[in-house]
Enzyme design. Structure first.
Site, mmCIF file in Angstrom:
data_model
loop_
_atom_site.group_PDB
_atom_site.id
_atom_site.type_symbol
_atom_site.label_atom_id
_atom_site.label_comp_id
_atom_site.label_asym_id
_atom_site.label_seq_id
_atom_site.Cartn_x
_atom_site.Cartn_y
_atom_site.Cartn_z
ATOM 1 N N GLU A 169 0.851 -1.201 0.000
ATOM 2 C CA GLU A 169 0.000 0.000 0.000
ATOM 3 C C GLU A 169 0.883 1.246 0.000
ATOM 4 O O GLU A 169 1.830 1.341 0.778
ATOM 5 C CB GLU A 169 -0.891 0.014 1.250
ATOM 6 C CG GLU A 169 -1.791 1.247 1.312
ATOM 7 C CD GLU A 169 -2.551 1.356 2.624
ATOM 8 O OE1 GLU A 169 -3.506 0.605 2.829
ATOM 9 O OE2 GLU A 169 -2.161 2.207 3.455
ATOM 10 N N TYR B 8 -6.694 7.046 -0.643
ATOM 11 C CA TYR B 8 -7.477 8.172 -1.147
ATOM 12 C C TYR B 8 -7.715 9.124 0.010
ATOM 13 O O TYR B 8 -8.357 8.752 1.016
ATOM 14 C CB TYR B 8 -8.799 7.602 -1.655
ATOM 15 C CG TYR B 8 -9.660 8.539 -2.456
ATOM 16 C CD1 TYR B 8 -9.418 8.737 -3.801
ATOM 17 C CD2 TYR B 8 -10.749 9.182 -1.865
ATOM 18 C CE1 TYR B 8 -10.244 9.560 -4.550
ATOM 19 C CE2 TYR B 8 -11.571 10.004 -2.617
ATOM 20 C CZ TYR B 8 -11.313 10.185 -3.957
ATOM 21 O OH TYR B 8 -12.127 10.991 -4.690
ATOM 22 N N ARG C 104 -16.087 3.790 2.721
ATOM 23 C CA ARG C 104 -16.893 4.963 3.064
ATOM 24 C C ARG C 104 -15.993 6.160 3.349
ATOM 25 O O ARG C 104 -16.330 7.286 3.036
ATOM 26 C CB ARG C 104 -17.755 4.655 4.288
ATOM 27 C CG ARG C 104 -18.560 5.857 4.694
ATOM 28 C CD ARG C 104 -19.683 5.494 5.583
ATOM 29 N NE ARG C 104 -19.346 5.603 6.992
ATOM 30 C CZ ARG C 104 -20.269 5.705 7.947
ATOM 31 N NH1 ARG C 104 -21.554 5.692 7.643
ATOM 32 N NH2 ARG C 104 -19.918 5.790 9.201
ATOM 33 N N ASP D 270 -13.468 8.403 6.264
ATOM 34 C CA ASP D 270 -13.696 9.011 7.578
ATOM 35 C C ASP D 270 -13.865 10.509 7.413
ATOM 36 O O ASP D 270 -13.386 11.082 6.441
ATOM 37 C CB ASP D 270 -12.484 8.736 8.491
ATOM 38 C CG ASP D 270 -12.458 7.290 8.941
ATOM 39 O OD1 ASP D 270 -13.526 6.786 9.342
ATOM 40 O OD2 ASP D 270 -11.384 6.667 8.886
ATOM 41 N N ALA E 206 -20.576 2.158 2.615
ATOM 42 C CA ALA E 206 -19.737 1.623 1.531
ATOM 43 C C ALA E 206 -20.520 0.640 0.655
ATOM 44 O O ALA E 206 -20.291 0.559 -0.553
ATOM 45 C CB ALA E 206 -18.501 0.943 2.125
ATOM 46 N N ASP F 75 -20.943 -5.745 12.821
ATOM 47 C CA ASP F 75 -19.791 -5.474 11.958
ATOM 48 C C ASP F 75 -19.668 -6.556 10.875
ATOM 49 O O ASP F 75 -19.492 -6.261 9.692
ATOM 50 C CB ASP F 75 -18.529 -5.460 12.840
ATOM 51 C CG ASP F 75 -17.324 -4.913 12.123
ATOM 52 O OD1 ASP F 75 -17.210 -3.689 12.053
ATOM 53 O OD2 ASP F 75 -16.526 -5.721 11.617
ATOM 54 N N GLN G 85 -8.106 -3.832 8.064
ATOM 55 C CA GLN G 85 -7.370 -2.762 8.718
ATOM 56 C C GLN G 85 -6.128 -3.397 9.339
ATOM 57 O O GLN G 85 -6.134 -4.593 9.646
ATOM 58 C CB GLN G 85 -8.238 -2.162 9.824
ATOM 59 C CG GLN G 85 -7.628 -0.927 10.454
ATOM 60 C CD GLN G 85 -8.601 -0.280 11.414
ATOM 61 O OE1 GLN G 85 -9.209 -0.951 12.257
ATOM 62 N NE2 GLN G 85 -8.767 1.003 11.291
HETATM 63 C C1 LIG Z 1 -7.725 -1.673 3.898
HETATM 64 C C2 LIG Z 1 -8.275 -0.296 4.230
HETATM 65 C C3 LIG Z 1 -7.979 0.778 3.406
HETATM 66 C C4 LIG Z 1 -8.469 2.057 3.697
HETATM 67 N N1 LIG Z 1 -8.168 3.098 2.869
HETATM 68 C C5 LIG Z 1 -8.667 4.334 3.112
HETATM 69 C C6 LIG Z 1 -8.404 5.420 2.217
HETATM 70 O O1 LIG Z 1 -7.723 5.257 1.211
HETATM 71 N N2 LIG Z 1 -8.929 6.637 2.518
HETATM 72 C C7 LIG Z 1 -9.707 6.824 3.618
HETATM 73 O O2 LIG Z 1 -10.161 7.957 3.838
HETATM 74 N N3 LIG Z 1 -9.992 5.819 4.483
HETATM 75 C C8 LIG Z 1 -9.489 4.571 4.265
HETATM 76 N N4 LIG Z 1 -9.768 3.546 5.112
HETATM 77 C C9 LIG Z 1 -10.546 3.815 6.338
HETATM 78 C C10 LIG Z 1 -12.063 3.625 6.133
HETATM 79 O O3 LIG Z 1 -12.526 4.524 5.157
HETATM 80 C C11 LIG Z 1 -12.724 3.875 7.474
HETATM 81 O O4 LIG Z 1 -12.354 2.887 8.412
HETATM 82 C C12 LIG Z 1 -14.220 4.055 7.482
HETATM 83 O O5 LIG Z 1 -14.609 4.553 8.763
HETATM 84 C C13 LIG Z 1 -15.017 2.768 7.257
HETATM 85 O O6 LIG Z 1 -15.085 2.478 5.938
HETATM 86 P P1 LIG Z 1 -15.915 1.211 5.402
HETATM 87 O O7 LIG Z 1 -15.746 1.217 3.953
HETATM 88 O O8 LIG Z 1 -15.603 -0.011 6.163
HETATM 89 O O9 LIG Z 1 -17.432 1.696 5.788
HETATM 90 P P2 LIG Z 1 -18.781 0.916 5.909
HETATM 91 O O10 LIG Z 1 -18.690 -0.470 5.415
HETATM 92 O O11 LIG Z 1 -19.839 1.801 5.330
HETATM 93 O O12 LIG Z 1 -18.997 0.820 7.502
HETATM 94 C C14 LIG Z 1 -18.961 1.975 8.318
HETATM 95 C C15 LIG Z 1 -19.683 1.667 9.636
HETATM 96 O O13 LIG Z 1 -21.087 1.567 9.404
HETATM 97 C C16 LIG Z 1 -21.573 0.271 9.736
HETATM 98 N N5 LIG Z 1 -22.525 -0.082 8.665
HETATM 99 C C17 LIG Z 1 -22.219 -0.473 7.394
HETATM 100 N N6 LIG Z 1 -23.354 -0.667 6.675
HETATM 101 C C18 LIG Z 1 -24.389 -0.374 7.505
HETATM 102 C C19 LIG Z 1 -25.813 -0.363 7.372
HETATM 103 N N7 LIG Z 1 -26.405 -0.698 6.212
HETATM 104 N N8 LIG Z 1 -26.569 0.030 8.439
HETATM 105 C C20 LIG Z 1 -25.996 0.358 9.617
HETATM 106 N N9 LIG Z 1 -24.649 0.363 9.823
HETATM 107 C C21 LIG Z 1 -23.869 -0.001 8.790
HETATM 108 C C22 LIG Z 1 -20.333 -0.628 9.768
HETATM 109 O O14 LIG Z 1 -20.513 -1.738 10.608
HETATM 110 C C23 LIG Z 1 -19.282 0.340 10.276
HETATM 111 O O15 LIG Z 1 -19.353 0.481 11.656
HETATM 112 C C24 LIG Z 1 -9.283 2.256 4.863
HETATM 113 C C25 LIG Z 1 -9.579 1.168 5.702
HETATM 114 C C26 LIG Z 1 -9.086 -0.103 5.392
HETATM 115 C C27 LIG Z 1 -9.391 -1.252 6.312
#
Ligand SMILES: Cc1cc2nc3c(=O)[nH]c(=O)nc-3n(C[C@H](O)[C@H](O)[C@H](O)COP(=O)(O)OP(=O)(O)OC[C@H]3O[C@@H](n4cnc5c(N)ncnc54)[C@H](O)[C@@H]3O)c2cc1C
Length: 311
Positions: free
Chosen positions: A24, A56, A114, A116, A135, A168, A186
């Site tokens: 990465e 990103y 999604r 942060d 997401a 989760d 993560q």
């Molecule tokens: C490998 C990796 C790479 C990353 N790269 C980046 C990056 O490039 N840039 C950046 O800004 N961040 C990055 N992140 C961080 C990530 O964007 C954050 O951790 C963010 O808070 C969660 O993203 P997610 O896609 O898992 O969100 P989601 O899957 O949408 O989940 C977010 C939260 O909402 C909950 N949830 C999901 N769907 C629902 C639903 N339908 N109803 C109710 N609750 C729900 C989940 O359980 C979780 O608690 C990365 C994380 C990882 C693990």
């Protein structure tokens, strides 16, 4: 759109004797940092990673740089790029345009997130009025836009916003059902957390549980930096590791960086050995745009070919 291999094909078509690895990068902030990234990319080209993912950022300029750097990796190196894409601050139309600009550069592997809130990653999440909430919706949107291969994030310790490990897992499985082909975790430091995540996903849905969960490893080179990263992500260092690193850091006013680095590389090697023994599909390394620490771990694990690289 140029057809490129999918990440799942890449990690499955590896050499039977050696588990694949990937790296990465993050978008560099200035010219000097960019020059270093290109040196690092050249180093890794010789080590043959399955893919290189590019994060990103939340700020506008970082986003432009992510798109440009990812495009250059696709067009000017032999590395297979995976573009990270987040929903933060974007309308659906902007997200569509962003996916289009990746496609124009021949990029078909996207890690959908999604994101942060900018500024304080642990702060209140705010959906863009014309954007997506989770997401999962972005996975469907990207899949509907064309022949993209989508990955998503998974969280061995549970995401810091999740109510429970059960919810989760349920939402991770929904992202996989929406069309994600794999997840990247993560970073974590307790292999048991990874194994429990894998078991939870299989128990929740055996079909989706068969999709690769790629563990993310960060070779620690600074105690201060890793503590800060853990704070920002809301996760924890296991007590035994904290103790090893604190002992290595010493009692002086500045931490003993060489000793911390040595301990961090030893720990990452131990994690890699255990993950390989437990059947992880591949190993993904946070490089912080340097090649040396990751390369040392790869060499310790017997995953780096014997090539002479810059010291
Ligand atoms: C490998 C990796 C790479 C990353 N790269 C980046 C990056 O490039 N840039 C950046 O800004 N961040 C990055 N992140 C961080 C990530 O964007 C954050 O951790 C963010 O808070 C969660 O993203 P997610 O896609 O898992 O969100 P989601 O899957 O949408 O989940 C977010 C939260 O909402 C909950 N949830 C999901 N769907 C629902 C639903 N339908 N109803 C109710 N609750 C729900 C989940 O359980 C979780 O608690 C990365 C994380 C990882 C693990």
């Amino acid at each position: 759109m140029t057809k490129t291999p999918s990440i799942v094909d890449r990690i499955k078509s590896g050499d039977d004797r050696r588990i694949p690895f990937s790296v990465e990068f993050f978008p560099p902030r200035d010219e000097a940092a960019e020059a270093r990234l290109w040196r690092t990319a050249r180093d890794f080209e010789q080590l043959g990673p399955a893919f290189a993912s590019i994060t990103y950022g939340a700020g506008g300029s970082t986003r432009d740089r992510t798109v440009r750097i990812t495009g250059q990796i696709a067009q000017e190196t032999t590395l297979l790029p995976v573009a990270h894409l987040t929903a933060v601050g974007h309308s659906i139309n902007e997200l569509r345009a962003m996916v289009g600009s990746y496609a124009d550069k021949g990029i078909s592997n996207i890690l959908v997130l999604r994101g942060d809130p900018p500024g304080d990653p642990l702060g209140e999440w705010e959906q863009h009025p014309e954007g997506v909430e989770y997401a999962e919706e972005l996975v469907s949107l990207v899949r509907d836009l064309g022949d993209f291969h989508v990955g998503v994030a998974s969280f061995p310790e549970g995401h810091h916003r999740s109510e429970s490990l059960e919810s989760d897992t349920k939402y991770l499985v929904r992202k996989l059902r929406a069309g994600a082909e794999y997840s990247i975790t993560q970073m974590f430091f307790d292999v048991e957390d990874y194994l429990r995540l894998r078991d939870r996903v299989v128990a929740c849905d055996p079909f989706e549980g068969a999709k690769p969960i790629i563990p993310e490893i960060m070779p620690i080179t600074s105690l201060r930096s890793v503590r800060r990263m853990m704070e920002l992500s809301g996760s924890k260092l296991p007590a035994a590791l904290e103790e090893r690193l604190t002992r290595a850091a010493g009692t002086g006013p500045e931490e003993d960086r060489a000793a911390v680095r040595e301990e961090g590389i030893a720990y990452a090697t131990e994690m890699g050995e255990r993950l390989i023994a437990e059947g992880a599909p591949s190993l993904h390394f946070i490089t912080l745009n340097f090649s040396r620490a990751t390369r040392e771990v790869l060499q310790n694990l017997g995953l780096a070919p014997a090539v002479a690289l810059q010291p």
